[in-house]
Design an enzyme around this catalytic site. Structure first.
Site, PDB file in Angstrom:
ATOM      1  N   LYS A   1      31.790   4.835  42.401  1.00  0.00           N
ATOM      2  CA  LYS A   1      30.937   4.621  43.564  1.00  0.00           C
ATOM      3  C   LYS A   1      31.803   4.551  44.821  1.00  0.00           C
ATOM      4  O   LYS A   1      32.841   3.898  44.834  1.00  0.00           O
ATOM      5  CB  LYS A   1      30.147   3.320  43.385  1.00  0.00           C
ATOM      6  CG  LYS A   1      28.923   3.178  44.257  1.00  0.00           C
ATOM      7  CD  LYS A   1      28.108   1.966  43.833  1.00  0.00           C
ATOM      8  CE  LYS A   1      26.873   1.811  44.687  1.00  0.00           C
ATOM      9  NZ  LYS A   1      26.057   0.655  44.268  1.00  0.00           N
TER      10      LYS A   1
ATOM     11  N   GLU B   1      12.416  -7.029  35.829  1.00  0.00           N
ATOM     12  CA  GLU B   1      11.530  -8.017  36.435  1.00  0.00           C
ATOM     13  C   GLU B   1      10.559  -8.620  35.427  1.00  0.00           C
ATOM     14  O   GLU B   1      10.218  -9.811  35.524  1.00  0.00           O
ATOM     15  CB  GLU B   1      10.747  -7.363  37.588  1.00  0.00           C
ATOM     16  CG  GLU B   1      11.586  -7.031  38.814  1.00  0.00           C
ATOM     17  CD  GLU B   1      12.287  -5.697  38.705  1.00  0.00           C
ATOM     18  OE1 GLU B   1      13.037  -5.339  39.629  1.00  0.00           O
ATOM     19  OE2 GLU B   1      12.090  -4.991  37.679  1.00  0.00           O
TER      20      GLU B   1
ATOM     21  N   ARG C   1       6.214  -4.898  39.462  1.00  0.00           N
ATOM     22  CA  ARG C   1       6.589  -4.356  38.155  1.00  0.00           C
ATOM     23  C   ARG C   1       6.362  -5.370  37.033  1.00  0.00           C
ATOM     24  O   ARG C   1       6.437  -5.010  35.854  1.00  0.00           O
ATOM     25  CB  ARG C   1       8.059  -3.931  38.194  1.00  0.00           C
ATOM     26  CG  ARG C   1       8.332  -2.779  39.147  1.00  0.00           C
ATOM     27  CD  ARG C   1       9.802  -2.701  39.559  1.00  0.00           C
ATOM     28  NE  ARG C   1      10.698  -2.408  38.475  1.00  0.00           N
ATOM     29  CZ  ARG C   1      11.183  -1.197  38.188  1.00  0.00           C
ATOM     30  NH1 ARG C   1      10.821  -0.149  38.907  1.00  0.00           N
ATOM     31  NH2 ARG C   1      12.018  -1.020  37.194  1.00  0.00           N
TER      32      ARG C   1
END
Length: 641
Positions: free
Chosen positions: A285, A371, A399
């Site tokens: 990244k 979640e 969610r």
């Protein structure tokens, strides 16, 4: 900021079709220019940088090898899609990222045929790609579906639900696991790259198919043993046992920045009859930009910045953010109460729980992008006597709605929900707007739903959550900075379901929920100047309603207006229902509700979004004046009645 970089080769590539005319030896230069252009563009606009830099070579290789857009490329979340947008006909608008009327910061179907599936929430790509792949298979159409998913997104159960079902797609489904943080297999090296090329080759797969056919003629125990030996050997060497068990043919790991490794492996994957296939690619990244590589978050999300130094533009000093106020208030509560703990779903810094974790590492739980698990985990903690705070963005709590209903509300468990990013969220647009939480929570029995009007109110509401043990309770608050009010030295326990009169008048009443209170007070100033004496009420609670205060206010004013930063079905609907059930409508009540319009609003500056939504002070004044001019009495719902 700096001028655009020199990109002579990239200048010749408007679409992936142009890219595929290049020679393999030219791809390294193209990737370098694509990285430079991405850095320059995000330096101008701000946005997600580190993720995109990590997939520059992968993006180049996918579009070079596969026949996009006929082959459907689906990016998980979409944080990493800026290089993809540059290569797919949108370079001329790349410096409008996340601006009003500009390019979305995520993939978006209406934006380009190269975005076959919109994304901004995590872990949806494999399910969507499976749908595309199976649809092509059923219709006997050519074309593969390629899902690119990060290792962080693989912490969500939805990814595994999709993989468990993926065998139906056969070789039309390719999943590319972009491993840019946590290595889940042996390190990348020359041997593993060589093995990846071998096991993805037509020759190896042909031999493997022959071995399978031979094994089928063996007695069943030997047949099963032969299959397991093949999978186990490759799993031990390359880390793919889990994916093989889910029905995937595993290839990897390979260096995601080495085009000489990527291209032949992807070509083998494209041409094979084996499938579905998972290609494990290891990337870095922030790759190729020193300030990002050196940063702890790899410049995941940045403000506008100077490309040379990496220095980000600093916001002018102002009041503390609501997120920061919440974190500080929760730490204070935890210092007083050892039963308080905090849960986040892969957003410790976004929710402020990184600061809580520094103080209470044993009472902080980051469960990953999960979640649903976060909510039920919190319910278990609450059932065992702890006082859990589940800190989740409004848009992400959606969610886990079944868990909120089934595991928390029905059992009346005292889970505390800290709902960040309530209301409109500016540059992140419709996918991240917290528009629906009041609607989907205040409809549930047993729930208490609060909205903070300012940062001082948020401190009181965090304390109220902490000491509320008789059922689930939620407090919502927006993105960004507070109003600058003084924070209380000692928090106050609010009486459940009781609002407050902030300003007393006689003719007009404005009933506010949340941070539109500031605009309500501005509107009251304007109305008073017109001779229309105005009361302003901060209801504090969407559920339970302060029915006594609402009745008194509605019956003592000629016009009443509710205002909130949420969708239809929220506060206004609950006030209207109460007015109807209690017979107030029969008394000729003039009531208007103001809330977010029934559309998904695109990204823009927050103040422009609220202007477009009709929720600023001039809109309140206009709504009141129209109601006063309305000859007939009765109830009309809608900000612009």
């Amino acid at each position: 900021m700096s001028d655009s970089p020199a990109t002579p080769l990239l200048d010749t590539v408007a679409t992936p079709a142009d890219l595929r005319t290049l020679k393999p030896a030219q791809l390294r230069q193209l990737a370098d220019e694509l990285r430079a252009e991405t850095i320059s563009a995000v330096g101008t606009t701000g946005g997600h940088l580190g993720s995109g830099l990590g997939v520059v070579e992968l993006t180049t290789a996918i579009h070079y090898v596969f026949n996009t857009p006929d082959d459907r490329l689906i990016w998980d979340v979409g944080h990493q899609c800026y290089p993809h947008k540059i290569l797919t006909g949108r370079r001329d608008r790349i410096r409008t990222l996340r601006m009003g009327g500009g390019l979305s910061g995520f993939t978006k179907r209406s934006e380009s045929e190269f975005d076959p599936f919109g994304a901004a929430h995590s872990s949806t790509s494999i399910s969507a790609a499976l749908g595309f792949a199976v649809a092509n298979k059923l219709a006997d159409r050519p074309g593969k579906a390629i899902a690119v998913i990060g290792d962080g997104a693989m912490s969500a159960g939805m990814a595994y639900e999709a993989m468990n079902n993926a065998e139906q797609a056969g070789n039309r489904l390719v999943v590319i696991l972009n491993d840019n943080d946590m290595s889940i297999a042996p390190p990348v090296g020359g041997l593993s790259a060589y093995l990846s090329r071998i096991v993805s080759s037509r020759e190896f797969l042909g031999l493997r198919d022959l071995a399978r056919r031979v094994a089928r003629r063996l007695p069943r125990p030997l047949h099963a043993a032969a299959r397991k030996t093949d999978e186990f050997a490759r799993g031990m060497a390359m880390g793919g046992t889990l994916f093989e068990e889910l029905g995937f043919y595993y290839v990897g790991p390979i260096d995601g920045h080495n085009l000489d490794q990527l291209i032949p492996v992807l070509e083998n994957v494209r041409d094979t009859e084996e499938g579905p296939i998972l290609v494990h690619v290891v990337t870095q990244k922030g790759k190729g930009y020193a300030p990002a590589e050196a940063a702890a978050d790899k410049y995941h999300g940045v403000q506008k910045f100077d490309v040379i130094t990496g220095a980000q533009a600093k916001a002018p000093p102002g009041p503390p953010s609501y997120t920061g106020v919440f974190a500080k208030a929760l730490i204070a509560e935890a210092e007083r109460d050892a039963t308080i703990c905090a849960i986040t779903a892969a957003m410790p810094s976004g929710t402020g729980l990184d600061k809580f974790q520094q103080m209470f590492p044993g009472r902080t739980f980051d469960v990953g992008i999960a979640e649903q698990h976060a909510v039920t985990f919190a319910a278990g903690l609450a059932a065992q006597g702890m006082r859990p705070f589940c800190a989740i963005y409004s848009t992400f709590l959606q969610r886990a709605y079944d868990q909120v209903v089934h595991d928390v509300a029905i059992q009346n468990l005292p889970v505390r929900f800290a709902i960040d990013r309530a209301g409109l969220v500016g540059a992140d647009g419709s996918t991240h707007a917290g528009s629906f939480d009041v609607t989907y929570l205040a409809t549930l029995p047993n729930f208490v739903v609060m909205a903070a009007a300012d940062e001082a109110e948020l401190v009181h509401m965090v304390h109220t959550c902490a000491v509320h043990d008789t059922g689930p309770i939620a407090v919502r608050y927006p993105r960004g900075n507070g109003t600058g009010v003084a924070l209380p030295a000692t928090p106050e326990r609010l009486e459940i379901g009781k609002g407050r009169v902030v300003r007393q008048g006689k003719k007009v009443a404005i009933l506010s929920l949340g941070t539109r209170l500031e605009e309500a007070l501005k509107a009251a100033d304007q109305l008073d100047a017109m001779g229309l004496s105005t009361t302003v009420v901060d209801l504090r609670f969407a559920k339970p309603l302060d029915e006594a205060l609402i009745r008194k206010t509605l019956t003592s004013h000629e016009v009443a207006v509710t205002i909130e930063e949420g969708a239809i079905g929220g506060l206004g609907a609950h006030v209207l229902t109460y007015a109807s059930d209690s017979g107030l409508i029969d008394a000729g009540l003039k009531l208007r509700t103001m809330r977010l319009p029934d559309v998904f609003q695109d990204q823009d500056k927050p103040e422009k979004q609220y202007d477009d939504a009709g929720l600023n002070a001039p809109n309140i004044v206009e709504t009141v004046l129209k109601a006063l001019r309305h000859n007939s009495s009765g109830v009309v719902e809608g900000a612009r009645a």
